[in-house]
Scaffold this active site. Structure first.
Site, PDB file in Angstrom:
ATOM      1  N   ARG A  67     -23.354 -38.945 106.530  1.00  0.00           N
ATOM      2  CA  ARG A  67     -23.129 -38.197 105.300  1.00  0.00           C
ATOM      3  C   ARG A  67     -23.724 -36.805 105.406  1.00  0.00           C
ATOM      4  O   ARG A  67     -24.661 -36.556 106.160  1.00  0.00           O
ATOM      5  CB  ARG A  67     -23.752 -38.938 104.109  1.00  0.00           C
ATOM      6  CG  ARG A  67     -23.044 -40.226 103.740  1.00  0.00           C
ATOM      7  CD  ARG A  67     -23.646 -40.872 102.498  1.00  0.00           C
ATOM      8  NE  ARG A  67     -25.063 -41.164 102.672  1.00  0.00           N
ATOM      9  CZ  ARG A  67     -26.043 -40.444 102.130  1.00  0.00           C
ATOM     10  NH1 ARG A  67     -25.765 -39.390 101.373  1.00  0.00           N
ATOM     11  NH2 ARG A  67     -27.304 -40.781 102.333  1.00  0.00           N
ATOM     12  N   LYS A 212     -19.983 -44.098  99.473  1.00  0.00           N
ATOM     13  CA  LYS A 212     -21.125 -43.651  98.691  1.00  0.00           C
ATOM     14  C   LYS A 212     -20.699 -42.768  97.525  1.00  0.00           C
ATOM     15  O   LYS A 212     -21.413 -42.667  96.521  1.00  0.00           O
ATOM     16  CB  LYS A 212     -22.122 -42.910  99.584  1.00  0.00           C
ATOM     17  CG  LYS A 212     -22.841 -43.828 100.569  1.00  0.00           C
ATOM     18  CD  LYS A 212     -23.532 -44.998  99.874  1.00  0.00           C
ATOM     19  CE  LYS A 212     -24.360 -45.845 100.824  1.00  0.00           C
ATOM     20  NZ  LYS A 212     -24.931 -47.049 100.179  1.00  0.00           N
ATOM     21  N   HIS A 231     -29.319 -50.004  94.514  1.00  0.00           N
ATOM     22  CA  HIS A 231     -29.096 -49.916  95.961  1.00  0.00           C
ATOM     23  C   HIS A 231     -29.858 -51.066  96.608  1.00  0.00           C
ATOM     24  O   HIS A 231     -30.971 -50.903  97.092  1.00  0.00           O
ATOM     25  CB  HIS A 231     -29.588 -48.560  96.480  1.00  0.00           C
ATOM     26  CG  HIS A 231     -29.210 -48.301  97.898  1.00  0.00           C
ATOM     27  ND1 HIS A 231     -29.975 -47.546  98.747  1.00  0.00           N
ATOM     28  CD2 HIS A 231     -28.131 -48.696  98.628  1.00  0.00           C
ATOM     29  CE1 HIS A 231     -29.397 -47.486  99.929  1.00  0.00           C
ATOM     30  NE2 HIS A 231     -28.278 -48.182  99.881  1.00  0.00           N
ATOM     31  N   SER A 249     -34.079 -47.800 105.195  1.00  0.00           N
ATOM     32  CA  SER A 249     -33.739 -48.132 106.572  1.00  0.00           C
ATOM     33  C   SER A 249     -34.962 -48.640 107.344  1.00  0.00           C
ATOM     34  O   SER A 249     -36.046 -48.062 107.272  1.00  0.00           O
ATOM     35  CB  SER A 249     -33.173 -46.891 107.273  1.00  0.00           C
ATOM     36  OG  SER A 249     -32.816 -47.179 108.598  1.00  0.00           O
ATOM     37  N   LYS A 253     -34.013 -55.204 105.066  1.00  0.00           N
ATOM     38  CA  LYS A 253     -33.190 -55.625 103.926  1.00  0.00           C
ATOM     39  C   LYS A 253     -32.000 -56.483 104.361  1.00  0.00           C
ATOM     40  O   LYS A 253     -31.754 -57.558 103.805  1.00  0.00           O
ATOM     41  CB  LYS A 253     -32.700 -54.396 103.156  1.00  0.00           C
ATOM     42  CG  LYS A 253     -31.862 -54.727 101.932  1.00  0.00           C
ATOM     43  CD  LYS A 253     -31.405 -53.465 101.204  1.00  0.00           C
ATOM     44  CE  LYS A 253     -30.388 -52.691 102.004  1.00  0.00           C
ATOM     45  NZ  LYS A 253     -29.741 -51.624 101.226  1.00  0.00           N
ATOM     46  N   THR A 254     -31.268 -56.022 105.365  1.00  0.00           N
ATOM     47  CA  THR A 254     -30.094 -56.754 105.827  1.00  0.00           C
ATOM     48  C   THR A 254     -30.495 -58.079 106.468  1.00  0.00           C
ATOM     49  O   THR A 254     -29.906 -59.126 106.191  1.00  0.00           O
ATOM     50  CB  THR A 254     -29.293 -55.903 106.837  1.00  0.00           C
ATOM     51  OG1 THR A 254     -28.898 -54.682 106.206  1.00  0.00           O
ATOM     52  CG2 THR A 254     -28.056 -56.642 107.311  1.00  0.00           C
ATOM     53  N   ASP A 268     -25.448 -54.340  99.919  1.00  0.00           N
ATOM     54  CA  ASP A 268     -25.851 -52.939  99.741  1.00  0.00           C
ATOM     55  C   ASP A 268     -25.795 -52.394  98.315  1.00  0.00           C
ATOM     56  O   ASP A 268     -26.671 -51.640  97.924  1.00  0.00           O
ATOM     57  CB  ASP A 268     -24.966 -52.056 100.635  1.00  0.00           C
ATOM     58  CG  ASP A 268     -25.500 -50.647 100.788  1.00  0.00           C
ATOM     59  OD1 ASP A 268     -26.709 -50.500 101.030  1.00  0.00           O
ATOM     60  OD2 ASP A 268     -24.719 -49.687 100.665  1.00  0.00           O
ATOM     61  N   ARG A 334     -21.499 -47.800 113.175  1.00  0.00           N
ATOM     62  CA  ARG A 334     -21.276 -48.668 112.011  1.00  0.00           C
ATOM     63  C   ARG A 334     -20.072 -49.582 112.227  1.00  0.00           C
ATOM     64  O   ARG A 334     -19.184 -49.304 113.027  1.00  0.00           O
ATOM     65  CB  ARG A 334     -20.999 -47.822 110.766  1.00  0.00           C
ATOM     66  CG  ARG A 334     -22.152 -46.951 110.316  1.00  0.00           C
ATOM     67  CD  ARG A 334     -23.023 -47.692 109.345  1.00  0.00           C
ATOM     68  NE  ARG A 334     -24.114 -46.876 108.827  1.00  0.00           N
ATOM     69  CZ  ARG A 334     -24.897 -47.252 107.830  1.00  0.00           C
ATOM     70  NH1 ARG A 334     -24.697 -48.413 107.238  1.00  0.00           N
ATOM     71  NH2 ARG A 334     -25.888 -46.481 107.413  1.00  0.00           N
TER      72      ARG A 334
END
Length: 543
Positions: A67, A212, A231, A249, A253-254, A268, A334
């Protein structure tokens, strides 16, 4: 196909578009076929699309592989001027400048041989979902949004998408800005018109801008209906108990949301209404660096037909086997895939009010406890703070641990002031008796370079104890300076690690490091104090 084009043309009239060939909601096989036959982009940095050995579409976004937040603009008008959180996150653009940007985008779209239209929902709760329509020229972008939006049935397409929708995306990413426009400082622009509910993309082909962009719009529209946007990832236990996991990051979390004992609701983006929580998306957009079948089998196995691999290298062009360790194009490799590619994912992707919330932080200073139970005021303070730490090697020039703060664990996507979201969070956790926990997945026994990374086994064990309700019933003690309530014991967890001071060889050095981190929290929070209550300010560290 001819009839499909005629129907699609009717949707283009209001925008002055009249492309000869229009593909509205094309099938995945057709998008693959068109991707292979697509002429090379005008941008020489964009490679042709291909197919890997497991059947995923491999696409390249060119020189922009992430981004571009400095190019994002929000249109300031009589409505948005009053409520948008203006500043470095939301940079203002005039309506006149936006009109110029939109004109450039529409002219570009109008002069392409092929145009794609993708329709889909944002939000699994049918009472609040937004109808989104995407216009783009690259099959890869069309497939990406087909994955990331919630896919309507044929009946829903006829009912909800026959005319105008709630939000439009005009992705003219291959086209750069060739003339000066007031308020724009580069050749690209991601312009969001919240009042007219439109988004224009110029000068970047990174697909994540669309994802996003939709998330940012929900951050503006949903709170006005009393819905909190988050988020976070979310999962659900066998008894229907829901957990939300927040984290920047590198915090886990994942990894921690992918619990084989629980069903995944989403990885997410979520929203919390009076009905409970719901996923905003229809797919996942996971990082691929060092992806392996052993470490993350669910994501690894999702790299198949229908998925989009972005900016990745092969071991060899002949075998088309992906080298997930190769970051020569970008570290931000990704994969995008539909939510149903994850075994055990819940459908519809929504659940009850959360029983537990985890704020995950990777504390590289090695001073935060592995688990702390927060008061509602502390939850607001640490939600607004959104703390984690970078370590050496993650970015050029980072040699010592560096504190990183991102409001609400997603500052880049906030349309309104962070305290508004924090107030909504506090109201909901009080109303639904939700417990909030701060989980440190970072270092113990010393800071980065001295201590050890917190054992994933122990972190999972702590989370399991919270889910079973066993942890809240043990005896707690106060953790000074931060004033956290921390457990004095926990089943199958070494007692020593529960209070990090006990793990340091030099307790005085630990005390010094705690003060240093506490001061960083205080300095960061000053920019929010003007709209925070005294109770929330007092919930921060004191020394």
């Amino acid at each position: 196909m001819e009839n499909q084009t005629v129907q699609a043309q009717e949707l283009l009239t209001k925008w002055g578009l009249r492309n000869a060939t229009v593909f509205r909601n094309p099938s995945v096989p057709l998008l693959y076929e068109l991707s292979m036959s697509q002429p090379l982009s005008e941008d020489p940095t964009v490679r042709p699309d291909s197919i890997n050995n497991t059947g995923a579409l491999v696409a390249y976004s060119g020189k922009k592989c992430g981004r571009v937040p400095k190019d994002k603009r929000i249109i300031k008008d009589e409505v948005t001027e009053r409520d948008v959180w203006w500043g470095d996150v939301n940079i203002a653009l005039s309506q006149d400048s936006y009109n110029e940007v939109e004109k450039i985008a529409l002219e570009y779209l109008n002069n392409r041989e092929k145009l794609f239209i993708i329709d889909g929902y944002a939000g699994w709760d049918i009472n609040y979902r937004l109808r989104i329509r995407v216009f783009c020229t690259r099959p890869y972008h069309a497939l990406f949004m087909k994955n990331m939006l919630i896919r309507p049935t044929d009946e829903e397409l006829k009912k909800d998408f026959s005319g105008d929708v709630d939000f439009y995306i005009f992705n003219a990413g291959p086209q750069t800005i060739q003339k000066p426009i007031e308020g724009i400082k580069s050749e690209g622009c991601v312009a969001v018109n919240l009042t007219e509910r439109k988004m224009v993309i110029l000068g970047t082909q990174y697909a994540g801008e669309m994802k996003k962009g939709v998330f940012g719009v929900t951050h503006y529209l949903f709170p006005k209906q009393g819905i909190l946007t988050l988020h976070s990832s979310a999962n659900e236990g066998e008894n229907g108990d829901v957990t939300l996991l927040f984290g920047l990051s590198g915090t886990g979390k994942t990894t921690l949301s992918a619990d084989p004992k629980r069903r995944l609701i989403g990885d997410d983006e979520h929203a919390w209404s009076d009905n409970g929580i719901f996923n905003i998306e229809g797919g996942c957009y996971a990082k691929c660096v060092d992806l392996s079948k052993e470490k993350e089998p669910e994501i690894y196995n999702a790299v198949r037909f229908g998925a989009v691999l972005e900016n990745i290298e092969y071991y060899s062009e002949e075998t088309r086997e992906v080298d997930f360790t190769n970051i020569s194009i970008t570290e931000n490799t990704r994969v995008s895939y539909p939510l149903e590619y994850i075994p055990g994912a819940k459908f519809p992707a929504q659940g009850d009010h959360p029983k537990n919330i985890f704020f995950l932080t990777c504390d590289a200073y090695g001073v935060l406890p592995p688990v702390s139970m927060l008061t509602p005021e502390q939850a607001m303070y640490h939600f607004i703070s959104g703390y984690t730490a970078k370590v050496a090697g993650t970015e050029v020039g980072v040699k010592e641990p560096q504190a990183t703060f991102s409001a609400c664990f997603g500052e880049a996507f906030l349309a309104l002031h962070p305290t508004l979201y924090a107030n909504m969070l506090a109201e909901k956790i009080k109303k639904y008796d939700t417990k909030v926990w701060l989980i440190n997945t970072g270092w113990s026994g010393g800071k980065y370079g001295v201590g050890q990374r917190m054992s994933l086994k122990y972190t999972r064990g702590i989370i399991d104890l919270i889910h079973t309700g066993e942890l809240k019933d043990v005896e707690f003690e106060n953790f000074p300076i931060f004033n956290f309530a921390i457990p004095k014991s926990a089943k199958n967890i070494p007692t020593q690690i529960l209070n990090p001071r006990n793990t340091w060889k030099n307790p005085e050095e630990f005390d010094k490091q705690v003060l240093e981190l506490a001061e960083k929290f205080q300095i960061n929070f000053k920019k929010y104090e003007d709209k925070a209550t005294q109770e929330v300010i007092n919930a921060g560290p004191k020394f």
